[in-house]
Design a protein around this motif. Structure first.
Motif, PDB file in Angstrom:
ATOM      1  N   GLY A  53      57.324  35.730  72.362  1.00 13.05           N
ATOM      2  CA  GLY A  53      57.936  36.967  71.869  1.00 13.05           C
ATOM      3  C   GLY A  53      59.305  37.226  72.456  1.00 13.05           C
ATOM      4  O   GLY A  53      60.191  37.746  71.774  1.00 13.05           O
ATOM      5  N   GLU A  54      59.508  36.876  73.714  1.00 18.16           N
ATOM      6  CA  GLU A  54      60.781  37.167  74.371  1.00 18.16           C
ATOM      7  C   GLU A  54      61.871  36.186  73.945  1.00 18.16           C
ATOM      8  O   GLU A  54      63.003  36.568  73.683  1.00 18.16           O
ATOM      9  CB  GLU A  54      60.640  37.111  75.904  1.00 18.16           C
ATOM     10  N   GLY A  75      52.829  35.544  70.621  1.00 16.57           N
ATOM     11  CA  GLY A  75      53.122  36.970  70.783  1.00 16.57           C
ATOM     12  C   GLY A  75      53.054  37.631  69.425  1.00 16.57           C
ATOM     13  O   GLY A  75      53.158  36.969  68.386  1.00 16.57           O
ATOM     14  N   VAL A  76      52.885  38.952  69.451  1.00 19.20           N
ATOM     15  CA  VAL A  76      52.807  39.670  68.168  1.00 19.20           C
ATOM     16  C   VAL A  76      54.185  40.116  67.702  1.00 19.20           C
ATOM     17  O   VAL A  76      54.448  40.208  66.503  1.00 19.20           O
ATOM     18  CB  VAL A  76      51.833  40.877  68.278  1.00 19.20           C
ATOM     19  N   GLY A  77      55.087  40.377  68.653  1.00 20.49           N
ATOM     20  CA  GLY A  77      56.426  40.849  68.289  1.00 20.49           C
ATOM     21  C   GLY A  77      57.308  39.667  67.924  1.00 20.49           C
ATOM     22  O   GLY A  77      57.520  38.764  68.732  1.00 20.49           O
ATOM     23  N   LEU A 100      45.696  40.862  71.065  1.00 19.84           N
ATOM     24  CA  LEU A 100      46.284  41.546  72.231  1.00 19.84           C
ATOM     25  C   LEU A 100      46.288  43.065  72.102  1.00 19.84           C
ATOM     26  O   LEU A 100      46.673  43.779  73.034  1.00 19.84           O
ATOM     27  CB  LEU A 100      47.701  41.024  72.502  1.00 19.84           C
ATOM     28  N   ARG A 232      58.935  47.644  72.687  1.00 20.99           N
ATOM     29  CA  ARG A 232      60.116  46.827  72.949  1.00 20.99           C
ATOM     30  C   ARG A 232      61.214  47.715  73.530  1.00 20.99           C
ATOM     31  O   ARG A 232      61.386  48.856  73.083  1.00 20.99           O
ATOM     32  CB  ARG A 232      60.641  46.192  71.653  1.00 20.99           C
ATOM     33  N   HIS A 279      56.948  43.479  81.664  1.00 20.34           N
ATOM     34  CA  HIS A 279      56.534  43.092  80.303  1.00 20.34           C
ATOM     35  C   HIS A 279      55.235  42.278  80.344  1.00 20.34           C
ATOM     36  O   HIS A 279      55.240  41.085  80.065  1.00 20.34           O
ATOM     37  CB  HIS A 279      57.656  42.282  79.612  1.00 20.34           C
ATOM     38  N   MET A 291      45.577  34.141  72.701  1.00 18.28           N
ATOM     39  CA  MET A 291      46.898  33.939  72.088  1.00 18.28           C
ATOM     40  C   MET A 291      47.224  32.445  72.008  1.00 18.28           C
ATOM     41  O   MET A 291      47.717  31.946  70.993  1.00 18.28           O
ATOM     42  CB  MET A 291      47.972  34.678  72.896  1.00 18.28           C
TER      43      MET A 291
HETATM   44  C1  DGY Z   1      54.149  40.456  72.242  1.00  9.57           C
HETATM   45  O1  DGY Z   1      53.163  39.813  71.946  1.00  9.57           O
HETATM   46  O2  DGY Z   1      54.976  40.843  71.424  1.00  9.57           O
HETATM   47  C2  DGY Z   1      54.345  40.749  73.682  1.00  9.57           C
HETATM   48  O3  DGY Z   1      55.129  41.883  73.872  1.00  9.57           O
HETATM   49  C3  DGY Z   1      54.991  39.579  74.333  1.00  9.57           C
HETATM   50  O4  DGY Z   1      56.251  39.391  73.789  1.00  9.57           O
END
Ligand code: DGY
Length: 321
Positions: A53-54, A75-77, A100, A232, A279, A291
């Protein structure tokens, strides 16, 4: 049989790398002394990119991979992935929703309690040996208070369910009203902030939510209001938040996410009305394992030409975290 190549943007945990190495020839961008050279060497034959995600996947990275067909995100984002570029190239994207949700909602509640009840400060007070020697300030009640949730997606809903267990009065702001929840909808975020004691950010990051929490929202939250962000950093106007915290124009903030991770603005560390996390809302053994399994499942499905396990709907414009 030769193993397919997999380009990994940022090294995963040793266990996850080991599991991937059983099936793929791994090329790790974050390990490369010269990433441009690595991309020159392997870029033309890379069909699958694994990221998180990052780190996401920038337009420049996508452009350097002419054969790319899939981006698999741990990651979900997916806001750090250039979705427009992916969509334009017909590249599919997978993510890790659902697994998550509970952990992120737990972290939202944990941060709410830690901030309101000043748990980190009281822990430090005990460790310093100040107990019985110096007074310690009273804290703020959580149960029965008014909670505003920004973004009623998966995480927002899970957090709302937990908050009702604390007898909190839950309201939410989202782009749309939901008929299937008992919580009051506030179409206007400033109105929501004015009516609550705690505002928790759970929205997905996109162009529409950039700096959504601005001076007007923080003014409405007021000097007794507290902000929690488990979504975020980009959703909060961070320099403005820092001013409001310094000047005590809001009571405090508990943050798991920031603008510039991991090198966050050092001003946060000098404040005594914040609780800070690196985070890690989804960072439990169980969730990270789930995940990683989704990452492997999506890759296996892609290379087997089977339906992907958790494909991000690129056609939909608004992401639901
Ligand atoms: C997500 O899964 O989006 C977490 O914040 C890690 O980036």
């Amino acid at each position: 049989m030769t193993r397919p190549d997999l380009l990994v943007v940022t090294r995963y945990s040793d266990d996850d790398m080991h599991a991937l190495a059983q099936h793929y020839t791994l090329h790790v961008l974050s390990d490369a002394a010269d990433s441009a050279r690595l991309l020159d060497e392997v870029g033309p034959r890379i069909r699958a990119l694994a990221t998180n995600g990052e780190s996401g996947a920038s337009a420049a990275l996508i452009d350097a991979l002419p054969a790319l067909e899939i981006i698999v995100c741990y990651g979900v984002g997916v806001d750090a992935i250039d979705l427009e570029r992916a969509k334009a190239r017909g590249i599919r994207v997978t993510y890790t929703p659902d697994v998550l949700t509970g952990d992120v909602a737990d972290m939202g509640i944990a941060l709410l309690l830690a901030l309101a009840r000043q748990i980190p400060a009281a822990d430090a007070y005990v460790r310093r040996g100040d107990w019985g020697r110096k007074p310690i300030a009273l804290t703020r009640r959580v149960f029965g208070q008014r909670l505003g949730i920004v973004g009623l997606g998966r995480v927002g809903r899970a957090l709302a369910r937990r908050a009702t267990g604390f007898d909190m009065q839950v309201m939410y702001h989202d782009r749309m009203h939901f008929d299937d929840v008992p919580y009051a909808w506030c179409e206007n975020l400033v109105d929501l902030a004015r009516q609550v004691d705690f505002l928790v950010v759970c929205a997905a990051a996109d162009q529409g939510t950039r700096a959504l929490i601005d001076a007007r929202v923080l003014d409405a939250l007021g000097p007794d209001g507290m902000l929690v962000n488990v979504a975020r950093g980009s959703i909060v106007d961070e320099p403005v938040l820092l001013d409001y915290l310094r000047e005590r124009r809001i009571a405090g903030a508990a943050l798991d996410v920031f603008w510039n991770e991991p090198a966050i603005d050092p001003a946060f560390a000098s404040l005594d009305n914040v609780v800070l996390q690196p985070h890690r809302s989804s960072a439990t053994l169980q969730t990270r394992a789930a995940m990683a399994e989704l990452v492997r499942g999506n890759l296996a499905a892609f290379f087997a030409d089977a339906p992907l396990v958790s494909e991000y709907p690129l056609v939909r414009e608004i992401a639901v975290a």
